[in-house]
Design a protein around this motif. Structure first.
Motif, PDB file in Angstrom:
ATOM      1  N   ALA A 264       0.876  -1.177   0.000  1.00  0.00           N
ATOM      2  CA  ALA A 264       0.000   0.000   0.000  1.00  0.00           C
ATOM      3  C   ALA A 264       0.910   1.223   0.000  1.00  0.00           C
ATOM      4  CB  ALA A 264      -0.895   0.014   1.231  1.00  0.00           C
ATOM      5  N   VAL A 265       0.597   2.189  -0.859  1.00  0.00           N
ATOM      6  CA  VAL A 265       1.443   3.369  -1.026  1.00  0.00           C
ATOM      7  C   VAL A 265       0.751   4.593  -0.444  1.00  0.00           C
ATOM      8  CG1 VAL A 265       2.530   4.907  -2.694  1.00  0.00           C
ATOM      9  CG2 VAL A 265       2.569   2.446  -3.069  1.00  0.00           C
ATOM     10  N   PHE A 266       1.467   5.311   0.396  1.00  0.00           N
ATOM     11  CA  PHE A 266       0.995   6.574   0.949  1.00  0.00           C
ATOM     12  C   PHE A 266       1.781   7.689   0.273  1.00  0.00           C
ATOM     13  CE2 PHE A 266      -0.073   3.373   3.968  1.00  0.00           C
ATOM     14  CZ  PHE A 266      -1.214   3.810   4.618  1.00  0.00           C
ATOM     15  N   VAL A 293      -1.863  -2.518  -3.865  1.00  0.00           N
ATOM     16  CA  VAL A 293      -3.282  -2.814  -3.642  1.00  0.00           C
ATOM     17  C   VAL A 293      -4.097  -1.560  -3.369  1.00  0.00           C
ATOM     18  CG1 VAL A 293      -2.754  -5.122  -2.792  1.00  0.00           C
ATOM     19  CG2 VAL A 293      -2.951  -3.226  -1.161  1.00  0.00           C
ATOM     20  N   ARG A 294      -3.404  -0.492  -2.936  1.00  0.00           N
ATOM     21  CA  ARG A 294      -4.136   0.746  -2.668  1.00  0.00           C
ATOM     22  C   ARG A 294      -3.158   1.922  -2.626  1.00  0.00           C
ATOM     23  NH1 ARG A 294      -9.294   1.615  -0.737  1.00  0.00           N
ATOM     24  NH2 ARG A 294      -9.713   3.657   0.215  1.00  0.00           N
ATOM     25  N   GLU A 295      -3.610   3.066  -3.162  1.00  0.00           N
ATOM     26  CA  GLU A 295      -2.853   4.315  -3.086  1.00  0.00           C
ATOM     27  C   GLU A 295      -3.619   5.277  -2.190  1.00  0.00           C
ATOM     28  OE1 GLU A 295      -2.184   5.821  -7.000  1.00  0.00           O
ATOM     29  OE2 GLU A 295      -1.418   3.902  -7.775  1.00  0.00           O
ATOM     30  N   ILE A 296      -2.979   5.797  -1.156  1.00  0.00           N
ATOM     31  CA  ILE A 296      -3.648   6.652  -0.178  1.00  0.00           C
ATOM     32  C   ILE A 296      -3.001   8.026  -0.164  1.00  0.00           C
ATOM     33  CG2 ILE A 296      -4.216   6.939   2.267  1.00  0.00           C
ATOM     34  CD1 ILE A 296      -4.182   3.887   2.477  1.00  0.00           C
ATOM     35  N   GLU A 307      -7.795   4.210  10.037  1.00  0.00           N
ATOM     36  CA  GLU A 307      -8.726   3.662   9.049  1.00  0.00           C
ATOM     37  C   GLU A 307      -7.988   3.180   7.808  1.00  0.00           C
ATOM     38  OE1 GLU A 307     -11.730   6.498   8.181  1.00  0.00           O
ATOM     39  OE2 GLU A 307     -12.565   6.518  10.220  1.00  0.00           O
ATOM     40  N   SER A 308      -6.976   3.926   7.393  1.00  0.00           N
ATOM     41  CA  SER A 308      -6.216   3.554   6.195  1.00  0.00           C
ATOM     42  C   SER A 308      -5.516   2.218   6.390  1.00  0.00           C
ATOM     43  CB  SER A 308      -5.193   4.641   5.862  1.00  0.00           C
ATOM     44  OG  SER A 308      -5.835   5.862   5.549  1.00  0.00           O
ATOM     45  N   ILE A 309      -4.915   2.025   7.548  1.00  0.00           N
ATOM     46  CA  ILE A 309      -4.208   0.771   7.815  1.00  0.00           C
ATOM     47  C   ILE A 309      -5.184  -0.396   7.835  1.00  0.00           C
ATOM     48  CG2 ILE A 309      -2.882  -0.484   9.564  1.00  0.00           C
ATOM     49  CD1 ILE A 309      -1.543   2.173  10.282  1.00  0.00           C
ATOM     50  N   GLN A 310      -6.365  -0.199   8.417  1.00  0.00           N
ATOM     51  CA  GLN A 310      -7.380  -1.257   8.424  1.00  0.00           C
ATOM     52  C   GLN A 310      -7.806  -1.610   7.003  1.00  0.00           C
ATOM     53  OE1 GLN A 310     -10.564   0.162  10.902  1.00  0.00           O
ATOM     54  NE2 GLN A 310      -9.522  -0.345  12.824  1.00  0.00           N
ATOM     55  N   GLN A 311      -7.978  -0.580   6.168  1.00  0.00           N
ATOM     56  CA  GLN A 311      -8.421  -0.806   4.793  1.00  0.00           C
ATOM     57  C   GLN A 311      -7.385  -1.599   3.994  1.00  0.00           C
ATOM     58  OE1 GLN A 311      -9.197   3.134   3.367  1.00  0.00           O
ATOM     59  NE2 GLN A 311     -11.127   3.344   4.485  1.00  0.00           N
ATOM     60  N   VAL A 312      -6.137  -1.192   4.082  1.00  0.00           N
ATOM     61  CA  VAL A 312      -5.111  -1.862   3.277  1.00  0.00           C
ATOM     62  C   VAL A 312      -4.857  -3.275   3.786  1.00  0.00           C
ATOM     63  CG1 VAL A 312      -4.059   0.334   2.632  1.00  0.00           C
ATOM     64  CG2 VAL A 312      -3.171  -0.913   4.624  1.00  0.00           C
ATOM     65  N   ALA A 313      -5.002  -3.477   5.096  1.00  0.00           N
ATOM     66  CA  ALA A 313      -4.829  -4.828   5.636  1.00  0.00           C
ATOM     67  C   ALA A 313      -5.914  -5.760   5.106  1.00  0.00           C
ATOM     68  CB  ALA A 313      -4.855  -4.784   7.157  1.00  0.00           C
ATOM     69  N   SER A 314      -7.127  -5.232   5.004  1.00  0.00           N
ATOM     70  CA  SER A 314      -8.236  -6.057   4.496  1.00  0.00           C
ATOM     71  C   SER A 314      -8.077  -6.369   3.016  1.00  0.00           C
ATOM     72  CB  SER A 314      -9.569  -5.343   4.729  1.00  0.00           C
ATOM     73  OG  SER A 314      -9.667  -4.158   3.939  1.00  0.00           O
ATOM     74  N   GLN A 315      -7.279  -5.545   2.317  1.00  0.00           N
ATOM     75  CA  GLN A 315      -7.038  -5.763   0.893  1.00  0.00           C
ATOM     76  C   GLN A 315      -5.793  -6.606   0.638  1.00  0.00           C
ATOM     77  OE1 GLN A 315      -7.276  -1.413   0.016  1.00  0.00           O
ATOM     78  NE2 GLN A 315      -8.741  -2.016  -1.574  1.00  0.00           N
ATOM     79  N   GLY A 316      -5.181  -7.087   1.699  1.00  0.00           N
ATOM     80  CA  GLY A 316      -4.062  -8.010   1.545  1.00  0.00           C
ATOM     81  C   GLY A 316      -2.695  -7.390   1.497  1.00  0.00           C
ATOM     82  N   ALA A 317      -2.576  -6.105   1.810  1.00  0.00           N
ATOM     83  CA  ALA A 317      -1.255  -5.465   1.796  1.00  0.00           C
ATOM     84  C   ALA A 317      -0.384  -6.033   2.910  1.00  0.00           C
ATOM     85  CB  ALA A 317      -1.398  -3.961   1.971  1.00  0.00           C
ATOM     86  N   ASP A 327       6.147  18.120   3.893  1.00  0.00           N
ATOM     87  CA  ASP A 327       4.879  18.776   4.206  1.00  0.00           C
ATOM     88  C   ASP A 327       3.892  17.837   4.882  1.00  0.00           C
ATOM     89  OD1 ASP A 327       5.797  21.140   3.199  1.00  0.00           O
ATOM     90  OD2 ASP A 327       4.818  20.932   1.247  1.00  0.00           O
ATOM     91  N   GLN A 328       3.996  16.560   4.606  1.00  0.00           N
ATOM     92  CA  GLN A 328       3.075  15.580   5.186  1.00  0.00           C
ATOM     93  C   GLN A 328       3.785  14.635   6.149  1.00  0.00           C
ATOM     94  OE1 GLN A 328      -0.090  15.837   4.830  1.00  0.00           O
ATOM     95  NE2 GLN A 328      -0.084  17.367   3.187  1.00  0.00           N
ATOM     96  N   LEU A 329       4.890  15.082   6.706  1.00  0.00           N
ATOM     97  CA  LEU A 329       5.679  14.220   7.586  1.00  0.00           C
ATOM     98  C   LEU A 329       4.891  13.783   8.818  1.00  0.00           C
ATOM     99  CD1 LEU A 329       8.344  12.859   8.249  1.00  0.00           C
ATOM    100  CD2 LEU A 329       9.108  14.997   9.308  1.00  0.00           C
ATOM    101  N   ASP A 330       4.136  14.692   9.417  1.00  0.00           N
ATOM    102  CA  ASP A 330       3.377  14.351  10.620  1.00  0.00           C
ATOM    103  C   ASP A 330       2.383  13.224  10.342  1.00  0.00           C
ATOM    104  OD1 ASP A 330       4.725  16.196  12.092  1.00  0.00           O
ATOM    105  OD2 ASP A 330       3.177  17.758  11.940  1.00  0.00           O
ATOM    106  N   ARG A 331       1.697  13.316   9.212  1.00  0.00           N
ATOM    107  CA  ARG A 331       0.720  12.270   8.881  1.00  0.00           C
ATOM    108  C   ARG A 331       1.423  10.965   8.526  1.00  0.00           C
ATOM    109  NH1 ARG A 331      -4.442  14.875   5.584  1.00  0.00           N
ATOM    110  NH2 ARG A 331      -5.227  16.117   7.341  1.00  0.00           N
ATOM    111  N   ALA A 332       2.555  11.061   7.862  1.00  0.00           N
ATOM    112  CA  ALA A 332       3.310   9.851   7.532  1.00  0.00           C
ATOM    113  C   ALA A 332       3.764   9.143   8.792  1.00  0.00           C
ATOM    114  CB  ALA A 332       4.509  10.207   6.658  1.00  0.00           C
ATOM    115  N   LEU A 333       4.165   9.903   9.802  1.00  0.00           N
ATOM    116  CA  LEU A 333       4.601   9.308  11.061  1.00  0.00           C
ATOM    117  C   LEU A 333       3.446   8.641  11.799  1.00  0.00           C
ATOM    118  CD1 LEU A 333       7.094  12.027  12.348  1.00  0.00           C
ATOM    119  CD2 LEU A 333       7.639   9.768  11.421  1.00  0.00           C
ATOM    120  N   GLN A 334       2.226   9.142  11.591  1.00  0.00           N
ATOM    121  CA  GLN A 334       1.061   8.502  12.199  1.00  0.00           C
ATOM    122  C   GLN A 334       0.870   7.093  11.646  1.00  0.00           C
ATOM    123  OE1 GLN A 334      -2.467  10.955  11.831  1.00  0.00           O
ATOM    124  NE2 GLN A 334      -1.335  12.802  12.340  1.00  0.00           N
ATOM    125  N   VAL A 335       1.195   6.930  10.370  1.00  0.00           N
ATOM    126  CA  VAL A 335       1.079   5.618   9.744  1.00  0.00           C
ATOM    127  C   VAL A 335       2.106   4.666  10.337  1.00  0.00           C
ATOM    128  CG1 VAL A 335       1.263   4.346   7.577  1.00  0.00           C
ATOM    129  CG2 VAL A 335       0.195   6.606   7.616  1.00  0.00           C
TER     130      VAL A 335
END
Length: 335
Positions: A264-266, A293-296, A307-317, A327-335
């Motif tokens: 899964a790609v963020f 399997v998914r681009e987020i 929610e994103s992690i749950q979704q990609v896990a259900s899709q087999g990532a 610019d999106q470092l804070d959100r990336a660290l949440q992942v």
């Protein structure tokens, strides 16, 4: 084109030498005086003016060869005095002040560049500019400036370029394309500038490349990786691998080293760098037999890491790949 820029052939050589210093620094650290009075400076605070409508004063306020400080934070009294001396035309006194400032802050590249410039005094010199995002990524900008300052010092201490010293102008492009373009126009219009080291982000470099191509001014980026830069023209270069190379290295690691087939790609849809690297990675993984399997998109207001992690896990990532920028470092660290 000005007669000076047409006749001074070391422009590309100078840019390459300076960029070499930038790369080494990044790897290991992570007749009359030129009239630069019109190239002013800024404080380290973010600019409040609209970058889509920069005035000439706004542009010039983002550049300096020593007349004002670009980085106010932590500046010593001696550094302030050196800037005042430069502005007053007293290069000898300025050099003494900057040397004193470096005694207390020896890792300050701005002070070293201004010291190198002041030591040239009224003697002839070649001039290049270095454009960095001081108000957007100060630490990253400082690393680039350290490489430039070191290379400038070594060149000048060893007799310059064919006996001519190297002067450096610093510019703050904020990693914003409109600001980068405005600064590029000012540098192209300045006949003293023979080459540019910059910019940092792919967005800024691509935006400015149009101006450099028209003005026939060489620019070399030590950090921009977007594949599109290969088509930026005959005057824009870089010293780092493109996203094409990086994506294939990531794919090789994923498929052959850790044996993971589904990812899964963020990414950040607002970043040209992130979009470029994501596109190259998706292609490389597919060609290698894997699957995204998914681009987020991390820039979406509705983004939720959980929610994103749950979704990609259900899709087999079985692996998460973060291809974003600062610019999106804070959100990336949440992942």
């Amino acid at each position: 084109m000005s007669s000076q820029r047409e006749t001074e052939t070391p422009a590309l050589v100078l840019s390459m030498l300076i960029t070499l210093g930038v790369v080494v620094s990044g790897l290991w650290w992570s007749a009359d005086r030129l009239n630069m009075a019109h190239l002013l400076s800024i404080s380290s605070r973010a600019q409040t003016s609209d970058p889509e409508a920069l005035s000439s004063d706004d542009v010039l306020a983002r550049t300096s060869s020593g007349e004002r400080l670009l980085i106010q934070s932590g500046a010593s009294p001696e550094k302030h005095q050196g800037v005042q001396a430069i502005a007053a035309g007293n290069s000898r006194q300025a050099a003494a002040y900057f040397a004193a400032a470096l005694q207390s802050t020896p890792n300050d590249p701005e002070a070293l560049i201004y010291l190198n410039n002041a030591q040239i005094g009224p003697n002839p010199s070649y001039a290049i500019a270095v454009s960095v995002p001081l108000s957007q990524d100060l630490n990253g900008a400082l690393e680039v400036l350290r490489g430039v300052a070191q290379a400038q010092q070594e060149i000048n201490q060893n007799g310059g370029i064919n006996g001519v010293a190297l002067r450096v102008i610093i510019a703050n492009d904020e990693n914003r394309p409109p600001v980068a373009k405005a600064i590029a126009r000012a540098l192209v219009a300045n006949p003293a500038v023979l080459g540019v080291v910059g910019h940092a982000s792919s967005e800024a470099t691509l935006a400015a490349s149009e101006i450099y191509e028209t003005g026939q001014l060489v620019a070399i980026s030590p950090l921009s990786t977007a594949v599109d830069l290969a088509n930026a023209g005959a005057y824009t270069y870089r010293t780092v691998p493109s996203d094409f190379v990086t994506a294939r290295a990531l794919t090789d690691h994923l498929l052959n080293q850790i044996k993971q087939q589904k990812a899964a790609v963020f990414f950040d849809s607002r970043s040209r760098y992130s979009q470029s690297l994501k596109a190259e990675f998706v292609t490389a993984l597919s060609l290698g037999g894997g699957q995204v399997v998914r681009e987020i998109d991390l820039s979406q207001s509705t983004f939720s890491a959980a929610e994103s992690i749950q979704q990609v896990a259900s899709q087999g990532a079985t692996s998460l790949v973060l291809l974003t920028d600062g610019d999106q470092l804070d959100r990336a660290l949440q992942v």
